[in-house]
Enzyme design. Structure first.
Site, PDB file in Angstrom:
ATOM      1  N   ASP A   1      -6.080  52.250 -66.187  1.00 16.59           N
ATOM      2  CA  ASP A   1      -4.628  52.090 -66.192  1.00 16.59           C
ATOM      3  C   ASP A   1      -4.203  51.686 -67.597  1.00 16.59           C
ATOM      4  O   ASP A   1      -4.666  50.677 -68.127  1.00 16.59           O
ATOM      5  CB  ASP A   1      -4.195  51.026 -65.192  1.00 16.59           C
ATOM      6  CG  ASP A   1      -4.370  51.469 -63.740  1.00 16.59           C
ATOM      7  OD1 ASP A   1      -4.820  52.608 -63.510  1.00 16.59           O
ATOM      8  OD2 ASP A   1      -4.060  50.662 -62.845  1.00 16.59           O
TER       9      ASP A   1
ATOM     10  N   ASP B   1      -6.268  46.958 -55.265  1.00 16.12           N
ATOM     11  CA  ASP B   1      -6.775  47.207 -56.620  1.00 16.12           C
ATOM     12  C   ASP B   1      -7.636  46.034 -57.058  1.00 16.12           C
ATOM     13  O   ASP B   1      -7.296  44.875 -56.818  1.00 16.12           O
ATOM     14  CB  ASP B   1      -5.630  47.374 -57.627  1.00 16.12           C
ATOM     15  CG  ASP B   1      -5.219  48.824 -57.817  1.00 16.12           C
ATOM     16  OD1 ASP B   1      -5.923  49.729 -57.310  1.00 16.12           O
ATOM     17  OD2 ASP B   1      -4.201  49.050 -58.486  1.00 16.12           O
TER      18      ASP B   1
END
Length: 137
Positions: free
Chosen positions: A86, A115
């Site tokens: 990310d 996550d």
């Protein structure tokens, strides 16, 4: 109907294209649970949207966007696992963070999203940035 892996792939692409919070929230069931480890879980589509809004805000000094770069994606029935990098876009810089995500898809919507990442790595890369996550619950 899309397969679970297609739903999650499209969700990750939506983040990368800077989709608005309402658009991102539309991927979730009404009773979805988002758990960004090690923070407290967030339950419900509206609460998930509010949570996303709390850390994605245009203009300095905030996180202006996140690019979900898929490295690997795999599914077993309704469960989809992602290995991602990310990329957090700040007003003056950006940085990548390795993330593993687990999604549970029900009727074409995300019912659960978890996550996992190294909070210390995230915090050190954020430095003194005002959106730093220390103490968030």
């Amino acid at each position: 109907m899309e397969t679970p892996i297609e739903v999650v792939r499209r969700f990750c692409e939506a983040w990368s294209s800077d989709m608005a919070t309402d658009g991102l929230a539309a991927f979730f069931t009404d009773d979805a649970v988002y758990h960004n480890m090690p923070f407290s879980p967030v339950t419900g589509r509206k609460n998930i949207a509010d949570n996303i809004d709390s850390f994605i805000r245009p203009g300095p000094p905030s996180i202006e966007g996140i690019d979900f770069r898929l490295i690997n994606i795999a599914a077993d029935g309704p469960v989809v696992m992602t290995e991602r990098c990310d990329v957090f876009k700040l007003s003056d810089t950006s940085f990548g963070l390795p993330v593993m995500g687990t999604f549970e898809v029900r009727d074409g919507k995300i019912a659960a999203w978890r996550d996992y990442f190294d909070t210390n790595q995230f915090t050190s890369q954020m430095g003194d940035h005002p959106q730093r996550v220390e103490g968030r619950t």
